[in-house]
Design a protein around this motif. Structure first.
Motif, PDB file in Angstrom:
ATOM      1  N   UNK A  12       0.707  -1.147  -0.014  1.00 35.06           N
ATOM      2  CA  UNK A  12       0.033   0.149   0.063  1.00 35.06           C
ATOM      3  C   UNK A  12       0.902   1.245  -0.237  1.00 35.06           C
ATOM      4  N   UNK A  13       0.432   2.209  -0.779  1.00 34.97           N
ATOM      5  CA  UNK A  13       1.340   3.480  -0.868  1.00 34.97           C
ATOM      6  C   UNK A  13       0.955   4.221   0.612  1.00 34.97           C
ATOM      7  N   UNK A  14       1.801   4.459   1.300  1.00 32.52           N
ATOM      8  CA  UNK A  14       1.476   5.385   2.205  1.00 32.52           C
ATOM      9  C   UNK A  14       2.216   6.852   2.248  1.00 32.52           C
ATOM     10  N   UNK A  15       1.214   7.788   2.526  1.00 32.91           N
ATOM     11  CA  UNK A  15       1.905   9.280   2.541  1.00 32.91           C
ATOM     12  C   UNK A  15       1.795   9.666   4.105  1.00 32.91           C
ATOM     13  N   UNK A  16       2.897  10.627   4.125  1.00 34.01           N
ATOM     14  CA  UNK A  16       2.863  11.277   5.489  1.00 34.01           C
ATOM     15  C   UNK A  16       2.898  12.774   5.256  1.00 34.01           C
ATOM     16  N   UNK A  17       1.767  13.709   5.968  1.00 35.80           N
ATOM     17  CA  UNK A  17       1.894  15.044   5.800  1.00 35.80           C
ATOM     18  C   UNK A  17       2.490  15.482   7.153  1.00 35.80           C
ATOM     19  N   UNK A  18       3.322  16.486   6.967  1.00 33.64           N
ATOM     20  CA  UNK A  18       3.867  17.200   8.194  1.00 33.64           C
ATOM     21  C   UNK A  18       3.723  18.469   8.035  1.00 33.64           C
ATOM     22  N   UNK A  19       2.783  19.223   8.836  1.00 33.95           N
ATOM     23  CA  UNK A  19       2.305  20.558   8.634  1.00 33.95           C
ATOM     24  C   UNK A  19       2.664  21.247   9.996  1.00 33.95           C
ATOM     25  N   UNK A  20       2.719  22.678   9.580  1.00 29.23           N
ATOM     26  CA  UNK A  20       2.673  23.589  10.736  1.00 29.23           C
ATOM     27  C   UNK A  20       1.988  24.805  10.216  1.00 29.23           C
ATOM     28  N   UNK A  21       1.968  25.723  10.991  1.00 32.08           N
ATOM     29  CA  UNK A  21       1.195  26.953  10.483  1.00 32.08           C
ATOM     30  C   UNK A  21       1.982  27.773   9.294  1.00 32.08           C
ATOM     31  N   UNK A  22       3.241  27.367   9.163  1.00 29.54           N
ATOM     32  CA  UNK A  22       4.445  28.003   8.350  1.00 29.54           C
ATOM     33  C   UNK A  22       4.284  27.163   7.051  1.00 29.54           C
ATOM     34  N   UNK A  23       4.725  25.857   7.244  1.00 28.39           N
ATOM     35  CA  UNK A  23       4.623  25.127   5.923  1.00 28.39           C
ATOM     36  C   UNK A  23       4.022  23.663   6.132  1.00 28.39           C
ATOM     37  N   UNK A  24       3.919  22.929   4.938  1.00 28.51           N
ATOM     38  CA  UNK A  24       3.463  21.744   4.836  1.00 28.51           C
ATOM     39  C   UNK A  24       4.021  20.931   3.704  1.00 28.51           C
ATOM     40  N   UNK A  61       4.475  20.319  -1.662  1.00 32.51           N
ATOM     41  CA  UNK A  61       5.374  20.958  -0.637  1.00 32.51           C
ATOM     42  C   UNK A  61       4.876  22.552  -0.442  1.00 32.51           C
ATOM     43  N   UNK A  62       4.452  23.247   0.524  1.00 31.80           N
ATOM     44  CA  UNK A  62       3.976  24.503   0.517  1.00 31.80           C
ATOM     45  C   UNK A  62       4.463  25.059   1.683  1.00 31.80           C
ATOM     46  N   UNK A  63       4.802  26.596   1.314  1.00 37.07           N
ATOM     47  CA  UNK A  63       5.061  27.593   2.241  1.00 37.07           C
ATOM     48  C   UNK A  63       4.104  28.532   2.429  1.00 37.07           C
ATOM     49  N   UNK A 100      -3.838  34.109  11.718  1.00 34.73           N
ATOM     50  CA  UNK A 100      -4.568  32.905  11.659  1.00 34.73           C
ATOM     51  C   UNK A 100      -5.209  32.665  10.206  1.00 34.73           C
ATOM     52  N   UNK A 101      -5.640  33.604   9.456  1.00 39.43           N
ATOM     53  CA  UNK A 101      -6.003  33.406   7.952  1.00 39.43           C
ATOM     54  C   UNK A 101      -5.107  32.914   7.143  1.00 39.43           C
ATOM     55  N   UNK A 102      -3.738  33.350   7.363  1.00 35.70           N
ATOM     56  CA  UNK A 102      -2.767  32.879   6.535  1.00 35.70           C
ATOM     57  C   UNK A 102      -2.256  31.211   6.707  1.00 35.70           C
ATOM     58  N   UNK A 103      -2.406  30.914   7.770  1.00 30.66           N
ATOM     59  CA  UNK A 103      -2.564  29.409   8.354  1.00 30.66           C
ATOM     60  C   UNK A 103      -3.307  28.663   7.710  1.00 30.66           C
ATOM     61  N   UNK A 104      -4.767  29.100   8.019  1.00 28.09           N
ATOM     62  CA  UNK A 104      -5.791  28.181   7.460  1.00 28.09           C
ATOM     63  C   UNK A 104      -5.823  28.260   5.853  1.00 28.09           C
ATOM     64  N   UNK A 105      -5.337  29.303   5.472  1.00 26.89           N
ATOM     65  CA  UNK A 105      -5.252  29.256   3.715  1.00 26.89           C
ATOM     66  C   UNK A 105      -4.110  28.166   3.290  1.00 26.89           C
ATOM     67  N   UNK A 106      -3.267  27.928   4.207  1.00 21.27           N
ATOM     68  CA  UNK A 106      -2.110  26.955   3.689  1.00 21.27           C
ATOM     69  C   UNK A 106      -2.701  25.629   3.947  1.00 21.27           C
ATOM     70  N   UNK A 107      -3.565  25.534   5.013  1.00 24.15           N
ATOM     71  CA  UNK A 107      -4.126  24.253   5.482  1.00 24.15           C
ATOM     72  C   UNK A 107      -5.256  23.703   4.312  1.00 24.15           C
ATOM     73  N   UNK A 108      -5.764  24.774   3.812  1.00 26.74           N
ATOM     74  CA  UNK A 108      -6.906  24.739   2.838  1.00 26.74           C
ATOM     75  C   UNK A 108      -6.102  24.164   1.424  1.00 26.74           C
ATOM     76  N   UNK A 109      -5.085  24.880   1.081  1.00 26.15           N
ATOM     77  CA  UNK A 109      -4.139  24.344  -0.151  1.00 26.15           C
ATOM     78  C   UNK A 109      -3.845  23.076  -0.019  1.00 26.15           C
TER      79      UNK A 109
END
Length: 174
Positions: A12-24, A61-63, A100-109
């Motif tokens: 099975x293909x497994x992915x790991x999402x590592x995220x914070x408010x600044x990057x994912x 990968x997002x910043x 907070x809005x910037x963090x949520x925008x990153x999480x939405x993306x």
């Protein structure tokens, strides 16, 4: 009698999402079984050890952008408002918390990209590593299909860790 060879087992293909408010970042989790020779008895076969490695998935990968660059954020500046019925002034709260809005925008993306990847069948299992508050936000943003694939959640900010260090955190889960 024909030669019978069992079909190779598809992992099975497994992915790991590592995220914070600044990057994912999304990592692909690869597991291999390696034979480790024993030094006490060199003629005996070694033990089989499972090793895990993480490799960043291309394009996932997002910043986060700087809140100060997007909004005119100046924490030293007081927001004063005149009352309409008198000449009094009072403090006012800003209508939004830009950070907070910037963090949520990153999480939405990130969530939209993962939802799309799941629909395309790019992964079958997902581990999410993010601070507790962001885990809650991600759960709201993930599709039902992605929520069904989540095998573990780690409520920590591990974005500064190397892939090797992240793999060591994941060995505790397996």
């Amino acid at each position: 009698m024909p030669d019978f060879q069992p079909a190779a087992r598809k992992t099975a293909v497994s992915w790991v999402l590592v995220a914070s408010g600044k990057s994912a970042t999304v990592y692909g989790r690869e597991t291999d079984n390696a034979e480790v020779p024993t030094t006490a008895q060199p003629n005996r076969p070694g033990t089989i050890e499972t090793r895990q490695s993480l490799k960043a998935v291309d394009g996932l990968s997002w910043q986060a952008q700087s809140a100060e660059a997007i909004y005119d954020v100046n924490p030293d500046k007081l927001g004063r408002v005149f009352q309409s019925y008198s000449s009094q002034r009072s403090m006012s709260e800003p209508p939004i918390d830009a950070r907070q809005e910037v963090k949520l925008d990153l999480m939405k993306t990130a969530a939209e990209a993962i939802n799309g990847a799941h629909l395309a069948g790019r992964f079958e299992r997902l581990t999410v590593i993010a601070p507790a508050k962001l885990l809650g936000e991600l759960r709201k943003l993930f599709s039902k299909g992605v929520l069904a694939t989540i095998e573990a959640e780690i409520p920590k900010d591990l974005t500064a860790e190397s892939p090797h260090q992240l793999a060591s955190h994941l060995t505790e889960l397996v």
